[in-house]
Scaffold this motif. Structure first.
Motif, PDB file in Angstrom:
ATOM      1  N   ILE A  86       0.842  -1.201   0.000  1.00  0.00           N
ATOM      2  CA  ILE A  86       0.000   0.000   0.000  1.00  0.00           C
ATOM      3  C   ILE A  86       0.878   1.253   0.000  1.00  0.00           C
ATOM      4  CG2 ILE A  86      -1.685   1.310   1.313  1.00  0.00           C
ATOM      5  CD1 ILE A  86      -2.859  -1.323   2.271  1.00  0.00           C
ATOM      6  N   ALA A  87       1.885   1.274   0.869  1.00  0.00           N
ATOM      7  CA  ALA A  87       2.794   2.420   0.922  1.00  0.00           C
ATOM      8  C   ALA A  87       3.608   2.530  -0.367  1.00  0.00           C
ATOM      9  CB  ALA A  87       3.728   2.300   2.123  1.00  0.00           C
ATOM     10  N   ALA A  88       3.979   1.379  -0.956  1.00  0.00           N
ATOM     11  CA  ALA A  88       4.723   1.392  -2.217  1.00  0.00           C
ATOM     12  C   ALA A  88       3.880   2.001  -3.334  1.00  0.00           C
ATOM     13  CB  ALA A  88       5.157  -0.021  -2.581  1.00  0.00           C
ATOM     14  N   GLU A  89       2.610   1.637  -3.405  1.00  0.00           N
ATOM     15  CA  GLU A  89       1.735   2.185  -4.441  1.00  0.00           C
ATOM     16  C   GLU A  89       1.537   3.691  -4.267  1.00  0.00           C
ATOM     17  OE1 GLU A  89      -1.873  -0.003  -4.491  1.00  0.00           O
ATOM     18  OE2 GLU A  89      -0.984  -1.791  -5.418  1.00  0.00           O
ATOM     19  N   GLN A  90       1.357   4.133  -3.029  1.00  0.00           N
ATOM     20  CA  GLN A  90       1.176   5.563  -2.779  1.00  0.00           C
ATOM     21  C   GLN A  90       2.441   6.343  -3.144  1.00  0.00           C
ATOM     22  OE1 GLN A  90      -1.676   7.259  -1.920  1.00  0.00           O
ATOM     23  NE2 GLN A  90      -0.356   8.977  -2.459  1.00  0.00           N
ATOM     24  N   SER A  91       3.592   5.760  -2.824  1.00  0.00           N
ATOM     25  CA  SER A  91       4.854   6.422  -3.159  1.00  0.00           C
ATOM     26  C   SER A  91       5.035   6.522  -4.666  1.00  0.00           C
ATOM     27  CB  SER A  91       6.033   5.677  -2.535  1.00  0.00           C
ATOM     28  OG  SER A  91       5.974   5.737  -1.129  1.00  0.00           O
ATOM     29  N   TYR A  92       4.684   5.450  -5.391  1.00  0.00           N
ATOM     30  CA  TYR A  92       4.835   5.505  -6.847  1.00  0.00           C
ATOM     31  C   TYR A  92       3.852   6.498  -7.466  1.00  0.00           C
ATOM     32  CZ  TYR A  92       5.716   4.293 -11.631  1.00  0.00           C
ATOM     33  OH  TYR A  92       6.060   4.371 -12.957  1.00  0.00           O
ATOM     34  N   LEU A  93       2.672   6.609  -6.894  1.00  0.00           N
ATOM     35  CA  LEU A  93       1.714   7.609  -7.362  1.00  0.00           C
ATOM     36  C   LEU A  93       2.289   9.013  -7.187  1.00  0.00           C
ATOM     37  CD1 LEU A  93      -1.145   7.544  -8.562  1.00  0.00           C
ATOM     38  CD2 LEU A  93      -2.031   7.910  -6.262  1.00  0.00           C
ATOM     39  N   ASN A  94       3.012   9.236  -6.089  1.00  0.00           N
ATOM     40  CA  ASN A  94       3.665  10.522  -5.869  1.00  0.00           C
ATOM     41  C   ASN A  94       4.799  10.765  -6.853  1.00  0.00           C
ATOM     42  OD1 ASN A  94       2.059  11.446  -3.721  1.00  0.00           O
ATOM     43  ND2 ASN A  94       3.230  10.242  -2.236  1.00  0.00           N
ATOM     44  N   VAL A  95       5.458   9.694  -7.306  1.00  0.00           N
ATOM     45  CA  VAL A  95       6.456   9.834  -8.374  1.00  0.00           C
ATOM     46  C   VAL A  95       5.803  10.437  -9.609  1.00  0.00           C
ATOM     47  CG1 VAL A  95       7.956   8.571  -9.982  1.00  0.00           C
ATOM     48  CG2 VAL A  95       7.919   7.941  -7.563  1.00  0.00           C
ATOM     49  N   LEU A  96       4.619   9.926  -9.971  1.00  0.00           N
ATOM     50  CA  LEU A  96       3.930  10.417 -11.163  1.00  0.00           C
ATOM     51  C   LEU A  96       3.394  11.833 -10.971  1.00  0.00           C
ATOM     52  CD1 LEU A  96       2.018   7.208 -12.313  1.00  0.00           C
ATOM     53  CD2 LEU A  96       4.202   8.114 -13.139  1.00  0.00           C
ATOM     54  N   TRP A  97       3.042  12.202  -9.744  1.00  0.00           N
ATOM     55  CA  TRP A  97       2.648  13.596  -9.513  1.00  0.00           C
ATOM     56  C   TRP A  97       3.844  14.523  -9.693  1.00  0.00           C
ATOM     57  CZ3 TRP A  97      -1.947  15.375  -9.917  1.00  0.00           C
ATOM     58  CH2 TRP A  97      -3.065  14.617  -9.528  1.00  0.00           C
ATOM     59  N   ALA A  98       5.022  14.068  -9.310  1.00  0.00           N
ATOM     60  CA  ALA A  98       6.231  14.881  -9.484  1.00  0.00           C
ATOM     61  C   ALA A  98       6.623  14.970 -10.951  1.00  0.00           C
ATOM     62  CB  ALA A  98       7.380  14.297  -8.661  1.00  0.00           C
ATOM     63  N   ASN A  99       6.478  13.867 -11.676  1.00  0.00           N
ATOM     64  CA  ASN A  99       6.797  13.835 -13.111  1.00  0.00           C
ATOM     65  C   ASN A  99       5.802  12.919 -13.806  1.00  0.00           C
ATOM     66  OD1 ASN A  99       7.809  13.751 -15.670  1.00  0.00           O
ATOM     67  ND2 ASN A  99       9.689  12.643 -15.146  1.00  0.00           N
ATOM     68  N   PRO A 100       4.709  13.463 -14.354  1.00  0.00           N
ATOM     69  CA  PRO A 100       3.672  12.631 -14.960  1.00  0.00           C
ATOM     70  C   PRO A 100       4.153  11.778 -16.120  1.00  0.00           C
ATOM     71  CG  PRO A 100       2.860  14.857 -14.579  1.00  0.00           C
ATOM     72  CD  PRO A 100       4.336  14.881 -14.336  1.00  0.00           C
ATOM     73  N   GLU A 101       5.294  12.119 -16.701  1.00  0.00           N
ATOM     74  CA  GLU A 101       5.776  11.349 -17.851  1.00  0.00           C
ATOM     75  C   GLU A 101       6.937  10.418 -17.486  1.00  0.00           C
ATOM     76  OE1 GLU A 101       6.336  13.618 -21.383  1.00  0.00           O
ATOM     77  OE2 GLU A 101       4.163  13.654 -21.675  1.00  0.00           O
ATOM     78  N   PHE A 102       7.106  10.153 -16.204  1.00  0.00           N
ATOM     79  CA  PHE A 102       8.135   9.198 -15.802  1.00  0.00           C
ATOM     80  C   PHE A 102       7.751   7.798 -16.268  1.00  0.00           C
ATOM     81  CE2 PHE A 102       9.663   5.962 -12.866  1.00  0.00           C
ATOM     82  CZ  PHE A 102      11.042   6.151 -12.980  1.00  0.00           C
ATOM     83  N   VAL A 103       8.735   7.077 -16.818  1.00  0.00           N
ATOM     84  CA  VAL A 103       8.526   5.705 -17.290  1.00  0.00           C
ATOM     85  C   VAL A 103       9.678   4.847 -16.774  1.00  0.00           C
ATOM     86  CG1 VAL A 103       8.309   4.192 -19.294  1.00  0.00           C
ATOM     87  CG2 VAL A 103       7.347   6.503 -19.367  1.00  0.00           C
TER      88      VAL A 103
END
Length: 372
Positions: A75-92
């Motif tokens: 759960i914490a991993a998913e929330q953290s990765y969602l925050n990655v995308l908020w910081a950079n929506p085009e991160f792949v």
């Protein structure tokens, strides 16, 4: 003195704060490499709350995501990765660079914008396609020619993005178009000329389906669609030259003189036109990624569908109470437009209802079989 001190602090303090956060991130990375995972979230939390630098936040949340994956806290991993995308929506993620569990997790998320807004403007030319050639007198030496004239358009619209490649678009366009029609020999003499310059003003509502490249700094795209066109106004300028020849009694040579030469401006032609029309169009262009937005160049060709002339009102044009010597051919109006525009996507990082992990699982299985 106090004002100067406050001003200096306002400039220097954010830089000091970022340097401190960068140092903390380096220390957290060292702790991760040493296997001391449990202390990392607390180390980063203070800077996460105050550091707005998107590049730093991307790296920090990626480190947190990998930490929580190893701590078996999905759960914490998913929330953290969602925050990655908020910081950079085009991160792949990259399979050759990132841990396989991070790549697997990333396939459960997307930041593809649901809607994108765009605006554009540029020049155009209109191409007349004659359906039926209508002449006044029908003299054998009468000649007709249509010429291109410049126009312009401005447009705004929105795209609904089905996925990274396909989208549906709707917009509204204001367009000014023009063409020139020259008739020679209309009054019985080869040098008699009528020049008719028509200016139309349109409001259009285009619908399109678009296919775009999903990666790269420069991205090609193409689309096809239909536009509802509404004629707002139509004004014409006419230049009439009636040139007669008079024979000289002394030499027997023909001397040309102008018996009638009259320009007429701003003739209302809207009553002679079909006020609603439609067009099929094809287009494409090139997008240049600028931060999280795009600049683009677009080329579009529209095929007019209906006759632009209101046939029952063909002979209704009157100037100063009298008809003037110009009659419309039946014609369709095509248009070639070039535009420069700007796209602003509304990114929305979110978890997918259906994860895109099947291809990755098959690849992992193949690698496991190969290893065994």
């Amino acid at each position: 003195m106090l004002i100067v001190l406050v001003f200096v602090c306002a400039i220097v303090w954010p830089g000091m704060s970022q340097d401190e956060c960068e140092l903390i991130l380096v220390q957290a990375s060292d702790e991760f490499n040493a296997g001391h995972l449990s202390a990392i979230p607390a180390m980063l939390q203070r800077c996460i709350d105050k550091n707005e630098n998107s590049e730093w936040r991307q790296r920090a949340f990626l480190l947190l995501t990998e930490t929580y994956l190893l701590l078996e806290d999905p759960i914490a991993a998913e929330q953290s990765y969602l925050n990655v995308l908020w910081a950079n929506p085009e991160f792949v993620t990259d399979e050759s660079r990132d841990p396989i569990d991070l790549v697997y997790l990333s396939r459960k998320f997307t930041a593809t914008p649901i809607f994108s807004f765009h605006g554009e403007a540029g020049p155009n030319v209109s191409i007349v396609r004659v359906i039926n050639d209508v002449q006044i007198g029908g003299e054998a030496y009468t000649k007709e020619k249509y010429s291109l004239r410049p126009g312009w358009q401005v447009s705004v619209g929105t795209d609904f993005n089905y996925n990274d490649y396909l989208s549906a678009s709707i917009g509204i366009t204001y367009q000014q178009t023009s063409f020139k029609h020259t008739t020679t020999g209309i009054f019985g003499a080869e040098k008699d000329i009528v020049e008719f310059i028509d200016h139309q003003h349109w409001a259009s509502v285009p619908f399109a389906v678009k296919y775009s490249q999903a990666s790269g700094k420069l991205r090609r795209y193409g689309y096809a669609g239909y536009a509802f066109n509404f004629l707002l106004g139509d004004n014409a300028d006419v230049d009439i030259s009636n040139r007669d020849d008079k024979e000289s009694s002394e030499t027997g040579e023909a001397l040309e003189y102008t018996s009638f030469d009259k320009p007429i401006s701003n003739i209302n032609m809207k009553q002679n036109r079909a006020e609603t029309n439609g067009a099929l169009f094809l287009g494409g262009g090139l997008k240049y990624k600028y931060r999280l937005d795009y600049l683009y160049v677009d080329l579009r060709y529209s095929f007019g569908i209906k006759n632009l002339v209101a046939i029952e009102k063909r002979f209704d044009s009157v100037v100063d109470g009298l008809p003037f010597p110009y009659v419309d051919d039946d014609f369709r109006l095509d248009n070639l437009a070039v535009s420069i525009g700007y796209i602003h996507p509304l990114y929305k990082p979110r978890k997918l209802k259906k994860a895109r992990t099947k291809s990755l699982l098959r690849k992992i299985e193949k690698e496991d079989h190969a290893a065994n």
